[in-house]
Design a protein around this motif. Structure first.
Motif, PDB file in Angstrom:
ATOM      1  N   ALA A  62       0.837  -1.167   0.056  1.00  0.00           N
ATOM      2  CA  ALA A  62       0.070   0.006   0.023  1.00  0.00           C
ATOM      3  C   ALA A  62       1.057   1.468  -0.010  1.00  0.00           C
ATOM      4  O   ALA A  62       1.772   1.273   0.522  1.00  0.00           O
ATOM      5  N   VAL A  63       0.542   2.238  -0.715  1.00  0.00           N
ATOM      6  CA  VAL A  63       1.395   3.443  -0.731  1.00  0.00           C
ATOM      7  C   VAL A  63       0.302   4.657  -0.340  1.00  0.00           C
ATOM      8  O   VAL A  63      -0.854   4.782  -0.873  1.00  0.00           O
ATOM      9  N   TYR A  64       0.934   5.404   0.534  1.00  0.00           N
ATOM     10  CA  TYR A  64       0.242   6.820   0.780  1.00  0.00           C
ATOM     11  C   TYR A  64       0.682   7.946   0.026  1.00  0.00           C
ATOM     12  O   TYR A  64       1.952   7.760  -0.241  1.00  0.00           O
ATOM     13  N   LEU A  65      -0.205   8.671  -0.588  1.00  0.00           N
ATOM     14  CA  LEU A  65      -0.043   9.589  -1.705  1.00  0.00           C
ATOM     15  C   LEU A  65      -0.334  10.813  -1.319  1.00  0.00           C
ATOM     16  O   LEU A  65      -1.243  11.066  -0.543  1.00  0.00           O
ATOM     17  N   LYS A  66       0.363  11.960  -1.528  1.00  0.00           N
ATOM     18  CA  LYS A  66       0.194  13.319  -1.575  1.00  0.00           C
ATOM     19  C   LYS A  66      -0.239  13.857  -2.742  1.00  0.00           C
ATOM     20  O   LYS A  66       0.608  13.634  -3.850  1.00  0.00           O
ATOM     21  N   ILE A  67      -1.486  14.202  -3.197  1.00  0.00           N
ATOM     22  CA  ILE A  67      -1.757  14.789  -4.756  1.00  0.00           C
ATOM     23  C   ILE A  67      -1.822  16.182  -4.411  1.00  0.00           C
ATOM     24  O   ILE A  67      -2.777  16.587  -3.618  1.00  0.00           O
ATOM     25  N   ASN A  68      -1.277  17.014  -5.119  1.00  0.00           N
ATOM     26  CA  ASN A  68      -1.290  18.384  -5.185  1.00  0.00           C
ATOM     27  C   ASN A  68      -2.597  18.901  -6.170  1.00  0.00           C
ATOM     28  O   ASN A  68      -3.159  18.205  -6.602  1.00  0.00           O
ATOM     29  N   THR A  69      -2.687  20.269  -6.187  1.00  0.00           N
ATOM     30  CA  THR A  69      -3.901  20.811  -6.748  1.00  0.00           C
ATOM     31  C   THR A  69      -3.845  20.706  -8.067  1.00  0.00           C
ATOM     32  O   THR A  69      -4.610  20.961  -8.679  1.00  0.00           O
ATOM     33  N   ASP A  70      -2.731  20.406  -8.694  1.00  0.00           N
ATOM     34  CA  ASP A  70      -2.305  20.300 -10.193  1.00  0.00           C
ATOM     35  C   ASP A  70      -2.677  18.873 -10.492  1.00  0.00           C
ATOM     36  O   ASP A  70      -2.434  18.528 -11.557  1.00  0.00           O
ATOM     37  N   GLY A  71      -2.972  17.994  -9.350  1.00  0.00           N
ATOM     38  CA  GLY A  71      -2.981  16.586  -9.705  1.00  0.00           C
ATOM     39  C   GLY A  71      -1.977  15.593  -9.860  1.00  0.00           C
ATOM     40  O   GLY A  71      -1.928  14.498  -9.995  1.00  0.00           O
ATOM     41  N   ILE A  72      -0.667  16.233  -9.381  1.00  0.00           N
ATOM     42  CA  ILE A  72       0.481  15.335  -9.437  1.00  0.00           C
ATOM     43  C   ILE A  72       0.549  14.618  -8.157  1.00  0.00           C
ATOM     44  O   ILE A  72       0.387  15.207  -6.863  1.00  0.00           O
ATOM     45  N   MET A  73       0.990  13.491  -8.157  1.00  0.00           N
ATOM     46  CA  MET A  73       0.915  12.488  -6.964  1.00  0.00           C
ATOM     47  C   MET A  73       2.347  12.200  -6.690  1.00  0.00           C
ATOM     48  O   MET A  73       3.409  12.116  -7.584  1.00  0.00           O
ATOM     49  N   LYS A  74       2.643  12.392  -5.295  1.00  0.00           N
ATOM     50  CA  LYS A  74       3.965  12.106  -4.651  1.00  0.00           C
ATOM     51  C   LYS A  74       3.787  11.132  -3.415  1.00  0.00           C
ATOM     52  O   LYS A  74       3.034  11.166  -2.715  1.00  0.00           O
ATOM     53  N   PRO A  75       4.411   9.554  -3.603  1.00  0.00           N
ATOM     54  CA  PRO A  75       4.449   8.967  -2.638  1.00  0.00           C
ATOM     55  C   PRO A  75       5.165   9.532  -1.148  1.00  0.00           C
ATOM     56  O   PRO A  75       6.087   9.984  -1.361  1.00  0.00           O
ATOM     57  N   VAL A  76       4.492   9.259   0.050  1.00  0.00           N
ATOM     58  CA  VAL A  76       4.965   9.753   0.974  1.00  0.00           C
ATOM     59  C   VAL A  76       5.019   8.829   2.137  1.00  0.00           C
ATOM     60  O   VAL A  76       5.798   8.743   3.004  1.00  0.00           O
ATOM     61  N   ALA A  77       4.570   7.395   1.721  1.00  0.00           N
ATOM     62  CA  ALA A  77       4.902   6.386   2.817  1.00  0.00           C
ATOM     63  C   ALA A  77       4.375   5.079   2.048  1.00  0.00           C
ATOM     64  O   ALA A  77       3.572   4.994   1.342  1.00  0.00           O
ATOM     65  N   ILE A  78       4.889   4.004   2.567  1.00  0.00           N
ATOM     66  CA  ILE A  78       4.594   2.557   2.247  1.00  0.00           C
ATOM     67  C   ILE A  78       4.020   1.937   3.428  1.00  0.00           C
ATOM     68  O   ILE A  78       4.727   2.222   4.318  1.00  0.00           O
ATOM     69  N   GLU A  79       3.423   1.000   3.259  1.00  0.00           N
ATOM     70  CA  GLU A  79       2.759   0.010   4.213  1.00  0.00           C
ATOM     71  C   GLU A  79       2.738  -1.444   3.738  1.00  0.00           C
ATOM     72  O   GLU A  79       2.240  -1.696   2.621  1.00  0.00           O
ATOM     73  N   TRP A  80       3.426  -2.149   4.433  1.00  0.00           N
ATOM     74  CA  TRP A  80       3.417  -3.805   4.333  1.00  0.00           C
ATOM     75  C   TRP A  80       2.217  -4.409   4.571  1.00  0.00           C
ATOM     76  O   TRP A  80       1.224  -3.562   5.077  1.00  0.00           O
ATOM     77  N   LYS A  81       2.147  -5.774   4.175  1.00  0.00           N
ATOM     78  CA  LYS A  81       0.807  -6.285   4.530  1.00  0.00           C
ATOM     79  C   LYS A  81       0.629  -6.492   6.008  1.00  0.00           C
ATOM     80  O   LYS A  81      -0.518  -6.514   6.378  1.00  0.00           O
ATOM     81  N   ASP A  82       1.699  -6.608   6.666  1.00  0.00           N
ATOM     82  CA  ASP A  82       1.487  -6.756   8.280  1.00  0.00           C
ATOM     83  C   ASP A  82       1.114  -5.435   9.030  1.00  0.00           C
ATOM     84  O   ASP A  82       1.267  -5.351  10.065  1.00  0.00           O
ATOM     85  N   GLY A  83       0.986  -4.520   8.103  1.00  0.00           N
ATOM     86  CA  GLY A  83       0.549  -3.198   8.568  1.00  0.00           C
ATOM     87  C   GLY A  83       1.989  -2.092   8.925  1.00  0.00           C
ATOM     88  O   GLY A  83       1.668  -1.032   9.556  1.00  0.00           O
ATOM     89  N   ALA A  84       3.247  -2.653   8.925  1.00  0.00           N
ATOM     90  CA  ALA A  84       4.271  -1.841   9.142  1.00  0.00           C
ATOM     91  C   ALA A  84       4.094  -0.748   8.093  1.00  0.00           C
ATOM     92  O   ALA A  84       4.321  -0.956   6.806  1.00  0.00           O
ATOM     93  N   ARG A  85       4.271   0.342   8.593  1.00  0.00           N
ATOM     94  CA  ARG A  85       4.535   1.611   7.569  1.00  0.00           C
ATOM     95  C   ARG A  85       5.860   2.378   7.738  1.00  0.00           C
ATOM     96  O   ARG A  85       6.393   2.400   8.812  1.00  0.00           O
ATOM     97  N   TYR A  86       6.320   2.770   6.588  1.00  0.00           N
ATOM     98  CA  TYR A  86       7.469   3.466   6.349  1.00  0.00           C
ATOM     99  C   TYR A  86       7.717   4.716   5.668  1.00  0.00           C
ATOM    100  O   TYR A  86       7.210   4.644   4.564  1.00  0.00           O
TER     101      TYR A  86
END
Length: 100
Positions: free
Chosen positions: A25-49
């Protein structure tokens, strides 16, 4: 005429490493222009980086798991460079994990 020796490469199959795709799973930041930037990843076990920095972003195939159409992100997580991919056909994120 013999070709130069430096063109040949010794391949030791004992030390070849196979890789698998691990979907994350990837957490994204999407700006007002629609450009996405990954800000964190999450493994299946719930560990977030948290991703400290995106170094590079480009269309490129995965390095080890095959030629699918992907967006490749080189990122820094906890001071170490990592690579995450967005599969453009399925819209799923993955990393390449070595199989030992």
């Amino acid at each position: 005429m013999n070709p130069p020796l430096f063109l040949f490469k010794n391949v030791n199959t004992k030390h070849m490493i196979n890789y698998e795709k691990v979907y994350v799973a990837v957490y994204l930041k999407i700006n007002t222009d629609g450009i996405m930037k990954p800000v964190a990843i999450e493994w299946k076990d719930g560990a977030r980086y948290d991703i400290d920095k995106v170094i590079d972003e480009r269309n490129a195939p995965p390095e080890h798991t095959g030629g699918v159409l992907t967006r490749k992100y080189r990122v820094i997580i906890k001071g170490r460079e990592k690579i995450i991919y967005l599969d453009k056909q399925t819209n799923r994120w993955f990393v390449e994990k070595p199989l030992y």
